[in-house]
Motif scaffolding. Structure first.
Motif, PDB file in Angstrom:
ATOM      1  N   LYS A 277       0.840  -1.203   0.000  1.00  0.00           N
ATOM      2  CA  LYS A 277       0.000   0.000   0.000  1.00  0.00           C
ATOM      3  C   LYS A 277       0.874   1.252   0.000  1.00  0.00           C
ATOM      4  O   LYS A 277       1.847   1.324   0.765  1.00  0.00           O
ATOM      5  N   PRO A 278       0.556   2.257  -0.826  1.00  0.00           N
ATOM      6  CA  PRO A 278       1.379   3.469  -0.947  1.00  0.00           C
ATOM      7  C   PRO A 278       1.593   4.254   0.351  1.00  0.00           C
ATOM      8  O   PRO A 278       2.642   4.895   0.494  1.00  0.00           O
ATOM      9  N   PRO A 279       0.627   4.297   1.298  1.00  0.00           N
ATOM     10  CA  PRO A 279       0.891   5.059   2.532  1.00  0.00           C
ATOM     11  C   PRO A 279       2.155   4.639   3.268  1.00  0.00           C
ATOM     12  O   PRO A 279       2.665   5.406   4.093  1.00  0.00           O
ATOM     13  N   SER A 280       2.663   3.452   2.979  1.00  0.00           N
ATOM     14  CA  SER A 280       3.935   3.037   3.577  1.00  0.00           C
ATOM     15  C   SER A 280       5.051   4.004   3.196  1.00  0.00           C
ATOM     16  O   SER A 280       5.908   4.336   4.024  1.00  0.00           O
ATOM     17  N   LEU A 281       5.037   4.465   1.938  1.00  0.00           N
ATOM     18  CA  LEU A 281       6.041   5.431   1.500  1.00  0.00           C
ATOM     19  C   LEU A 281       5.858   6.777   2.199  1.00  0.00           C
ATOM     20  O   LEU A 281       6.825   7.452   2.527  1.00  0.00           O
ATOM     21  N   GLN A 282       4.605   7.152   2.425  1.00  0.00           N
ATOM     22  CA  GLN A 282       4.326   8.410   3.115  1.00  0.00           C
ATOM     23  C   GLN A 282       4.831   8.370   4.554  1.00  0.00           C
ATOM     24  O   GLN A 282       5.171   9.404   5.132  1.00  0.00           O
ATOM     25  N   ALA A 283       4.854   7.166   5.121  1.00  0.00           N
ATOM     26  CA  ALA A 283       5.324   7.013   6.502  1.00  0.00           C
ATOM     27  C   ALA A 283       6.838   6.842   6.587  1.00  0.00           C
ATOM     28  O   ALA A 283       7.382   6.768   7.692  1.00  0.00           O
TER      29      ALA A 283
END
Length: 331
Positions: A277-283
């Motif tokens: 999931k992309p939010p992993s990169l945001q975190a």
């Protein structure tokens, strides 16, 4: 076909267990995290390799599972590391017994938590995924992929079925290839919840928190309605939370013990999360701050080496287990 799925699951579990024992055979929380990472990476790796040749089908999946099982068994037989978790399990159960005995409210919440987990397990095997996101792109991909024998892009109205990472859906495709059913889609979230519990307690134990405090913190998190919905649905929020928490936990152990294999698994966990999931990169910035702090506090102020090792292993594992759909977006 369900018999073939059971054979595939057994081969995957056994090969993951062999490789986990090579990595860790004494600390149960670390071993559980390693077991999940190896198993998840194995499923993703097998189906992505088969996808390159448009060869995803039950027979080829089983052949790949068998090959990995034989190789992992040979690696295990080379040193024969036997499981030695009894001391830590006995110690943790003793602490659990004392915590529940001295706090009646904690005991009541623990019973409710177990009922919730059992209910989620029953729900997983009885009710297919029916939430909006599941129908829009999570499981909408599966029939197309199965028909094409690969996980490449296809024509569909909802762009999320093309642009979103595929790791969790590849896990769904594993079971779907054998059963043609969506009943096992929720299993990934439930397994992720178990991983979250193991990593959470392992990390708090590393930080010298008591069993009682760990349980109250854990139950407080699982009492949130969005967490409860994630565990029993096709959403992957609990999955990326578990993967990233596991990355922090194994990284902390790697720093304290100067253990390179822990840095490898930290990179693997984050790579699997980014491929889910992309939010992993945001975190990622927050994760970098946390890991730098851990490296400074527990690694004799040597921050650069563990971060560099973990970053290098992340790039390697991202290429192997997280980049497939990102590469497809380029074409």
């Amino acid at each position: 076909m369900q018999v073939l799925l059971m054979i595939s699951i057994i081969l995957t579990v056994m090969s993951s267990a062999f490789l986990t024992l090579i990595f860790e055979n004494k600390r149960v929380y670390l071993a559980l995290c390693g077991f999940f990472a190896i198993g998840f990476a194995q499923v993703v790796g097998v189906l992505e390799i088969l996808s390159v040749f448009s060869a995803i089908c039950p027979k080829n999946i089983l052949l790949a599972n068998l090959l990995i099982f034989v190789l992992s068994a040979l690696l295990w037989l080379k040193n024969k590391p036997k499981p030695d978790f009894s001391l830590e399990i006995k110690d943790e159960f003793g602490k659990l017994k004392i915590a529940l005995k001295t706090d009646k409210w904690l005991k009541a919440v623990a019973v409710a938590f177990l009922i919730f987990l059992v209910g989620s397990l029953i729900y997983t095997f009885m009710v297919p995924a029916i939430d909006e996101d599941a129908f829009s792109y999570h499981v909408a991909r599966l029939p197309f992929w199965y028909a094409a024998h690969n996980i490449n892009h296809f024509e569909i109205a909802d762009s999320r079925a093309l642009v979103m990472p595929v790791n969790s859906e590849v896990f769904y495709l594993w079971t779907y290839s054998f059963t043609k059913s969506l009943l096992f889609v929720r299993l990934f979230s439930l397994l992720s919840a178990i991983l979250f519990v193991a990593a959470f307690r392992g990390l708090l134990k590393f930080l010298n928190f008591s069993m009682k405090h760990s349980l109250w913190a854990l139950f407080s998190i699982f009492a949130m309605h969005n967490v409860m919905l994630s565990i029993s649905g096709a959403e992957t929020n609990i999955s990326i939370a578990a993967l990233m928490l596991s990355a922090v936990y194994v990284f902390a152990l790697g720093v304290k013990e100067n253990r390179t294999t822990c840095f490898y698994f930290a990179g693997l966990f984050f790579a699997l999360a980014v491929g889910t999931k992309p939010p992993s990169l945001q975190a990622a910035p927050s994760l970098l701050i946390v890991t730098c702090t851990i490296a400074y506090l527990f690694g004799n102020k040597n921050v650069l080496k563990p971060i560099a090792l973990c970053g290098g292993f992340f790039v390697l594992n991202f290429v192997l287990f997280g980049a497939y759909n990102y590469v497809c977006l380029l074409y």
